[in-house]
Design an enzyme around this catalytic site. Structure first.
Site, PDB file in Angstrom:
ATOM      1  N   PRO A 185      -6.114  -2.714   1.355  1.00  0.00           N
ATOM      2  CA  PRO A 185      -6.752  -1.468   2.050  1.00  0.00           C
ATOM      3  C   PRO A 185      -7.822  -2.131   2.835  1.00  0.00           C
ATOM      4  CG  PRO A 185      -7.571  -1.151  -0.065  1.00  0.00           C
ATOM      5  CD  PRO A 185      -6.340  -2.472   0.231  1.00  0.00           C
ATOM      6  N   LEU A 186      -8.434  -1.450   4.014  1.00  0.00           N
ATOM      7  CA  LEU A 186      -9.346  -2.240   4.738  1.00  0.00           C
ATOM      8  C   LEU A 186     -10.666  -1.558   5.461  1.00  0.00           C
ATOM      9  CD1 LEU A 186      -6.721  -5.313   6.907  1.00  0.00           C
ATOM     10  CD2 LEU A 186      -8.796  -5.598   5.061  1.00  0.00           C
ATOM     11  N   THR A 187     -11.555  -0.921   5.196  1.00  0.00           N
ATOM     12  CA  THR A 187     -12.506  -0.489   5.985  1.00  0.00           C
ATOM     13  C   THR A 187     -12.056  -0.911   7.829  1.00  0.00           C
ATOM     14  OG1 THR A 187     -13.852   0.497   4.289  1.00  0.00           O
ATOM     15  CG2 THR A 187     -14.640   1.232   6.519  1.00  0.00           C
ATOM     16  N   GLN A 220      -5.475   5.516   0.101  1.00  0.00           N
ATOM     17  CA  GLN A 220      -6.962   4.794  -0.920  1.00  0.00           C
ATOM     18  C   GLN A 220      -7.134   6.193  -1.031  1.00  0.00           C
ATOM     19  OE1 GLN A 220     -10.204   1.938  -0.231  1.00  0.00           O
ATOM     20  NE2 GLN A 220      -8.796   0.838  -2.686  1.00  0.00           N
ATOM     21  N   HIS A 280      -8.982   4.147  -5.696  1.00  0.00           N
ATOM     22  CA  HIS A 280     -10.463   2.838  -5.254  1.00  0.00           C
ATOM     23  C   HIS A 280     -11.595   3.394  -7.024  1.00  0.00           C
ATOM     24  CE1 HIS A 280     -12.535   0.247  -3.727  1.00  0.00           C
ATOM     25  NE2 HIS A 280     -13.068   0.802  -2.195  1.00  0.00           N
ATOM     26  N   TYR A 287     -18.336   0.951  -6.081  1.00  0.00           N
ATOM     27  CA  TYR A 287     -18.282   2.940  -5.582  1.00  0.00           C
ATOM     28  C   TYR A 287     -18.308   3.545  -6.529  1.00  0.00           C
ATOM     29  CZ  TYR A 287     -17.863   0.594  -1.074  1.00  0.00           C
ATOM     30  OH  TYR A 287     -17.447   0.005   0.216  1.00  0.00           O
ATOM     31  N   ARG A 342      -7.475   0.690  -8.654  1.00  0.00           N
ATOM     32  CA  ARG A 342      -7.792  -0.958  -7.824  1.00  0.00           C
ATOM     33  C   ARG A 342      -9.271  -1.223  -9.027  1.00  0.00           C
ATOM     34  NH1 ARG A 342      -9.907  -2.641  -1.691  1.00  0.00           N
ATOM     35  NH2 ARG A 342      -9.852  -5.412  -2.229  1.00  0.00           N
TER      36      ARG A 342
END
Length: 374
Positions: free
Chosen positions: A26-28, A102, A178, A183, A230
């Site tokens: 997962p990539l922002t 995600q 996530h 977070y 994750r």
């Protein structure tokens, strides 16, 4: 015939069969620039280009407006977002790919700017004391967040459940919860960010309660074998989260409990930062948790073809997630198969809003063609 590299061997994750073990992490990327922060054609192109991955895990997608902490992130809480993601998923499936969403809530890692001036939510009123950018790109210091009430915790659990239902409507093969990187869910895990004295704080069972309630809510839309999670047991000094002597014992407890749930996979991160000065933090996460966790174990952070093959071959993980390498190499599994050189990424365009550094990285065939014509 040469033996198939471990990374390129197929694997079954619960109800989902993968063609290889090269996972897109997962990539922002901050490319949702329209009014509703919904995926558009750029997102369709970007994910479809990478459909050769055994599994794509989408960028973190906000489960509600209150989950926001970054500009231009494609959420999963309104109709336009659901429709946008459906087009992404359909295109990935058309190319033979698999994709999980995600589900993301940033908690205190946010600014009042994203919440009409109201405070971000968190387990406790503890300021992470970090600097973030608002929607206009201005840097601001975080504030002391609002400590969530029991009712607000229950509301957030329902929002994760609704987000999972929305992901199901969009056609995703599964979802990843996530629960890492500092977070909201991770904030409940940590003794410095969670000072609660009710049923959501104190003991390991209480600190894990929010996570397991979310898991149950997500299971209303996806069977547990289409759900991943994750975790980052070694996170230290990121977003105000620090390891404490209770960190590894807590994650040992949590991951032991996960053996009672037939998850598609558990996704762990190796340390982002140097933890050599924190003696109680395990520096090699995969090796520590492989004997503890009985299901499919995915590992990430700074792996390449050689180290990825090695960690699977040695039995410390079943899959490897690649982030930056997948940004600059849309056809990463093919490059691994051919043992070809990988392209470098441009970090300056990681969070920019256009197509540059997003959908314009060439595939190997085009690179070789360009070189041969010189």
């Amino acid at each position: 015939m040469s033996e198939i590299q471990p990374l390129l061997q197929p694997i079954t994750l619960g109800a989902v069969q993968l063609k290889n073990r090269v996972i897109m992490a997962p990539l922002t990327r901050c490319r949702a620039t329209n009014e509703h922060q919904a995926p558009d054609q750029k997102h369709i192109d970007y994910y479809t280009q990478r459909a050769g991955a055994g599994l794509i895990i989408s960028e973190g997608s906000e489960v509600s407006k209150k989950a926001r902490g970054y500009a231009f992130v494609a959420g999963i809480f309104n109709d336009a977002q659901i429709e946008g993601w459906k087009k992404v998923v359909d295109s990935v499936h058309h190319k033979g790919g698999k994709i999980f969403m995600q589900l993301w809530h940033v908690g205190r890692t946010s600014l009042p700017d994203f919440h009409d001036g109201e405070l971000p939510w968190a387990p406790s009123a503890v300021n992470p004391d970090i600097e973030l950018r608002n929607a206009h790109g201005e840097k601001k210091q975080t504030v002391t967040p609002h400590a969530m009430t029991i009712e607000e915790i229950q509301q957030t659990v329902k929002e994760f459940g609704q987000a999972a239902a929305n992901a199901k409507t969009a056609g995703f093969d599964g979802v990843e919860i996530h629960s890492s990187n500092g977070y909201l869910i991770h904030q409940f895990f940590n003794n410095e960010s969670n000072l609660r004295t009710d049923q959501y704080g104190g003991s390991n069972e209480n600190k894990a309660r929010f996570f397991f309630e979310i898991l149950e809510a997500v299971k209303e839309s996806f069977p547990v074998n289409r759900i991943g999670c994750r975790l980052n047991p070694s996170l230290h000094g990121v977003f105000g989260i620090h390891g404490t002597p209770d960190t590894i014992p807590f994650f040992d407890y949590l991951i032991h409990r996960l053996n009672d749930h037939d998850l598609a996979y558990m996704h762990l991160s190796e340390p982002f930062t140097d933890v050599s000065d924190v003696k109680f933090l395990e520096s090699n996460i995969a090796k520590h948790y492989r004997p503890i966790y009985k299901g499919n174990l995915m590992i990430n952070n700074a792996f390449d073809r050689e180290s990825g093959n090695q960690i699977i071959e040695e039995g410390h993980a079943d899959l490897v997630a690649f982030g930056k390498l997948f940004i600059s190499n849309p056809d990463l599994p093919i490059r691994f198969e051919l043992k070809a050189k990988t392209s470098a990424w441009n970090q300056d365009t990681f969070y920019s809003q256009g197509s540059e550094g997003y959908t314009d990285y060439p595939i190997l065939e085009d690179v070789l063609s360009a070189n041969s014509s010189k």
